[in-house]
Design a protein around this motif. Structure first.
Motif, PDB file in Angstrom:
ATOM      1  N   LEU A 358     -10.911  -2.223  -1.144  1.00  0.00           N
ATOM      2  CA  LEU A 358     -10.357  -3.106  -0.120  1.00  0.00           C
ATOM      3  C   LEU A 358     -10.082  -4.489  -0.700  1.00  0.00           C
ATOM      4  CD1 LEU A 358     -12.831  -2.168   2.759  1.00  0.00           C
ATOM      5  CD2 LEU A 358     -10.542  -1.240   2.374  1.00  0.00           C
ATOM      6  N   VAL A 359      -8.884  -5.017  -0.440  1.00  0.00           N
ATOM      7  CA  VAL A 359      -8.508  -6.361  -0.874  1.00  0.00           C
ATOM      8  C   VAL A 359      -7.965  -7.108   0.339  1.00  0.00           C
ATOM      9  CG1 VAL A 359      -7.124  -7.756  -2.444  1.00  0.00           C
ATOM     10  CG2 VAL A 359      -7.940  -5.505  -3.171  1.00  0.00           C
ATOM     11  N   LEU A 381     -18.917  -1.193   5.025  1.00  0.00           N
ATOM     12  CA  LEU A 381     -17.981  -0.073   4.832  1.00  0.00           C
ATOM     13  C   LEU A 381     -18.230   0.723   3.557  1.00  0.00           C
ATOM     14  CD1 LEU A 381     -14.700  -1.844   5.989  1.00  0.00           C
ATOM     15  CD2 LEU A 381     -16.144  -0.274   7.287  1.00  0.00           C
ATOM     16  N   HIS A 382     -19.159   0.272   2.736  1.00  0.00           N
ATOM     17  CA  HIS A 382     -19.541   0.957   1.504  1.00  0.00           C
ATOM     18  C   HIS A 382     -18.326   1.278   0.631  1.00  0.00           C
ATOM     19  CE1 HIS A 382     -22.700   2.642  -0.912  1.00  0.00           C
ATOM     20  NE2 HIS A 382     -21.996   3.717  -1.125  1.00  0.00           N
ATOM     21  N   ARG A 383     -17.602   0.233   0.316  1.00  0.00           N
ATOM     22  CA  ARG A 383     -16.449   0.306  -0.568  1.00  0.00           C
ATOM     23  C   ARG A 383     -16.410  -0.942  -1.439  1.00  0.00           C
ATOM     24  NH1 ARG A 383     -14.888   3.747   3.284  1.00  0.00           N
ATOM     25  NH2 ARG A 383     -13.015   5.049   2.997  1.00  0.00           N
ATOM     26  N   PRO A 384     -15.826  -0.859  -2.636  1.00  0.00           N
ATOM     27  CA  PRO A 384     -15.599  -2.077  -3.406  1.00  0.00           C
ATOM     28  C   PRO A 384     -14.655  -3.003  -2.651  1.00  0.00           C
ATOM     29  CG  PRO A 384     -15.020  -0.120  -4.695  1.00  0.00           C
ATOM     30  CD  PRO A 384     -15.324   0.337  -3.317  1.00  0.00           C
ATOM     31  N   VAL A 385     -14.946  -4.305  -2.703  1.00  0.00           N
ATOM     32  CA  VAL A 385     -14.198  -5.274  -1.896  1.00  0.00           C
ATOM     33  C   VAL A 385     -13.838  -6.474  -2.754  1.00  0.00           C
ATOM     34  CG1 VAL A 385     -14.288  -6.801   0.110  1.00  0.00           C
ATOM     35  CG2 VAL A 385     -15.414  -4.579   0.199  1.00  0.00           C
ATOM     36  N   ALA A 448      -3.162  -2.245  -7.460  1.00  0.00           N
ATOM     37  CA  ALA A 448      -3.865  -1.788  -8.659  1.00  0.00           C
ATOM     38  C   ALA A 448      -5.352  -1.587  -8.387  1.00  0.00           C
ATOM     39  CB  ALA A 448      -3.669  -2.802  -9.788  1.00  0.00           C
ATOM     40  N   PHE A 449      -5.948  -2.469  -7.597  1.00  0.00           N
ATOM     41  CA  PHE A 449      -7.369  -2.375  -7.246  1.00  0.00           C
ATOM     42  C   PHE A 449      -7.631  -1.097  -6.451  1.00  0.00           C
ATOM     43  CE2 PHE A 449     -11.186  -3.421  -4.789  1.00  0.00           C
ATOM     44  CZ  PHE A 449     -11.985  -4.072  -5.713  1.00  0.00           C
ATOM     45  N   ALA A 450      -6.787  -0.831  -5.448  1.00  0.00           N
ATOM     46  CA  ALA A 450      -6.955   0.369  -4.629  1.00  0.00           C
ATOM     47  C   ALA A 450      -6.734   1.631  -5.444  1.00  0.00           C
ATOM     48  CB  ALA A 450      -5.995   0.317  -3.439  1.00  0.00           C
ATOM     49  N   GLU A 451      -5.736   1.612  -6.330  1.00  0.00           N
ATOM     50  CA  GLU A 451      -5.455   2.793  -7.157  1.00  0.00           C
ATOM     51  C   GLU A 451      -6.625   3.113  -8.084  1.00  0.00           C
ATOM     52  OE1 GLU A 451      -1.831   1.805  -9.136  1.00  0.00           O
ATOM     53  OE2 GLU A 451      -0.541   2.561  -7.509  1.00  0.00           O
ATOM     54  N   LEU A 452      -7.211   2.078  -8.672  1.00  0.00           N
ATOM     55  CA  LEU A 452      -8.335   2.314  -9.577  1.00  0.00           C
ATOM     56  C   LEU A 452      -9.550   2.830  -8.818  1.00  0.00           C
ATOM     57  CD1 LEU A 452      -8.983   2.023 -12.601  1.00  0.00           C
ATOM     58  CD2 LEU A 452     -10.004  -0.196 -12.081  1.00  0.00           C
TER      59      LEU A 452
END
Length: 575
Positions: A358-359, A381-385, A448-452
């Motif tokens: 998430l960005v 949400l237990h996701r990278p942010v 790019a952040f979401a794709e990685l």
């Protein structure tokens, strides 16, 4: 909008008889063994078994420099960082050096909004106005090549103490002490910045003792362990055996009433009784008040509080820190509401799904609070942010937080290698990082952040998991057990506080404030237990659910100074 955690039980580990004998509790021994501790010596937290400071690479060069500075009474400037680790590191360096007889010692801490992090070029120019002969960095410096070069051009010697991971090349400082630099044989790689400077001061005391340069009576550096404990916990470094020892010794001193005036005053404004202080109090009550200065104003305020010589002065400064922390909470609440609204809109556009990474960007968000917001969204949400805001015209500043399986610094490095020039600069570690980028690069960076995150994270890794130590026996629901578990060892990062789970019937729900619940629970043994749950949402808030599986910690309710056992609810799964 939140991620419902899954409760999983830790693998059972049988503790050794020696460990049971050492801690005098089969339950505590089981908990320690399940966290990888089976050597009874690792359950001892005395200061007599600390690793030798001389094992730190670069320590000899640092001691030579400080020895020369002591004999010639150089002017020394300690350059800190604007977080709690940086503040405690700065205060510890000044207090120790003054105890050792250094008479010309001052500090400089960068304002995050003006100079950014570390020994930057602009900060060196400000430092030079004070005409120091030696700059000592604490909790920073290992990535500041240009700043170190400029200091040397100006004839200023530089001693770097840091704990952050260095880049491929080290800056050309006169000495570097960092357990994470290549070739360092120090056994612990988990020291916070305050732990590194404490170790350097231990070694310096030995050098000055040998040279006959110590004052009489000899300074007792154990008096500074309250600062080490606070900085270590607040910086969320892994609590390996060395860090647990330093924190435990600091807590013991504070519980006995030996905290510095600044820490005593911070305990008072946080409404924490120092006699019962725990590592969690340092992380969730004391640390945030100190950090508030660096987030909203100037960390010099926090450092002055830690350096205060008397309680009257310390209380005045602590009150100002407490006021800043209240302002920070208000700002954070508004930002969190805006972020959750933006995420709800994004979920709607994506037909109910959210990206693995998430960005979010809002130019109005406060630069000093985006790190906390990133942590809150990550926890929810237990996701990278990655949370970004406007740093200056055309430039965005971001703060990132991550989950296991997505090393944040490595992720940013991978994005930069795939898309050169996309990120202007970045730094950090596995769970947290910071970055800046040109404003026009926001959308390609978010993509790019979401794709990685899609590449690196499986669906299972996006499920929040609570690791439980299983159920308690009926006779373990006792106040004495809770007190022992709380005080026996400092719990924290990489050494989590015990979490248990079991089935209960809900006998009574009572609202406390807007989002909290006080509960009366009935255990299968027939025991009725008091519990409290904070920030309740989901099934626990719905009275239709009368029984289920609770994940909880053993707590102590000290209301009106009559301690009672209280279960601290972390999760509820209804039957």
């Amino acid at each position: 909008m939140s991620s419902q955690p899954r409760i999983e039980r830790r693998a059972a580990v049988t503790p050794s008889p020696a460990l049971i004998e050492e801690v005098r509790s089969p339950l505590l021994a089981r908990l320690l063994a399940s966290r990888g501790l089976d050597d009874a010596s690792q359950a001892k937290y005395g200061l007599d078994n600390l690793p030798d400071p001389l094992l730190l690479k670069g320590i000899d060069a640092a001691l030579d420099l400080l020895h020369e500075a002591r004999e010639a009474q150089w002017s020394i400037l300690v350059v800190g960082d604007f977080d709690a680790d940086g503040a405690t590191s700065t205060a510890l360096a000044l207090r120790a050096l003054r105890l050792f007889g250094y008479t010309k010692v001052d500090f400089l801490v960068p304002n995050r909004f003006t100079y950014g992090y570390g020994l930057t070029l602009p900060l060196v120019e400000v430092a030079a106005e004070r005409r120091p002969q030696l700059i000592i960095t604490v909790d920073n410096g290992v990535s500041n090549h240009r700043g170190v070069n400029r200091a040397r051009e100006l004839g200023i010697r530089v001693l770097i103490t840091d704990h952050h991971l260095p880049g491929p090349q080290l800056p050309p400082a006169d000495a570097i002490v960092n357990p994470n630099q290549p070739g360092c044989g120090f056994p612990s790689k988990a020291l916070a910045g305050v732990g590194v400077i404490f170790y350097l001061m231990l070694a310096l005391r030995g050098r000055l003792r040998s040279a006959g340069l110590l004052p009489d009576p000899e300074p007792n550096l154990a008096a500074l362990l309250d600062l080490v404990a606070l900085g270590t916990i607040a910086d969320v470094v892994p609590l390996d055996h060395l860090n647990r020892t330093l924190v435990q010794q600091g807590l013991l001193r504070m519980r006995k009433g030996h905290a510095s005036p600044g820490l005593q005053a911070l305990c008072e404004v946080a409404r924490r009784d120092s006699k019962h202080l725990l590592s969690g109090d340092l992380g969730f009550a004391i640390g945030p008040r100190l950090n508030a200065a660096g987030r909203l104003d100037d960390m010099a305020l926090g450092i002055r509080c830690l350096l205060a010589d008397n309680l009257t002065q310390a209380r005045q400064l602590a009150e100002r820190l407490d006021t800043l922390n209240k302002q920070r909470r208000e700002i954070e609440q508004g930002m969190q509401e805006e972020a959750l609204h933006a995420l709800e809109q994004l979920r709607h556009r994506l037909d109910g799904d959210l990206p693995n990474g998430l960005v979010l960007l809002d130019p109005s968000w406060h630069q000093g609070v985006i790190g906390i917001l990133a942590s809150r969204i990550k926890e929810r949400l237990h996701r990278p942010v990655a949370i970004l805001t406007q740093e200056s015209e055309g430039i965005l500043r971001g703060s990132c937080r991550s989950i296991p399986g997505f090393h944040m610094r490595d992720a940013l490095e991978r994005i930069e290698s795939r898309h050169p020039g996309l990120i202007a600069r970045f730094g950090g570690h596995a769970m947290a990082a910071g970055l800046s980028l040109p404003e026009e690069n926001f959308k390609p960076f978010a993509l790019a952040f979401a794709e990685l995150a899609e590449e690196w994270l499986s669906p299972e890794q996006l499920d929040a998991v609570l690791l439980s130590d299983g159920p308690l026996a009926a006779d373990e629901y006792e106040l004495e057990v809770a007190v022992q578990l709380q005080r026996a060892v400092p719990w924290g990062q990489a050494f989590p506080e015990p979490l248990f789970d079991d089935e209960f019937i809900i006998r009574e729900r009572r609202a406390v404030g807007e989002r909290h619940l006080r509960l009366q629970l009935l255990h299968t043994s027939g025991r009725q237990l008091e519990a409290i749950a904070f920030n309740v949402e989901g099934p626990l808030a719905d009275p239709v659910y009368q029984r289920g599986r609770f994940a909880f910690r053993l707590g102590v309710n000290r209301y009106w100074n009559e301690p009672r056992l209280q279960l601290m609810v972390e999760a509820f799964l209804p039957n």
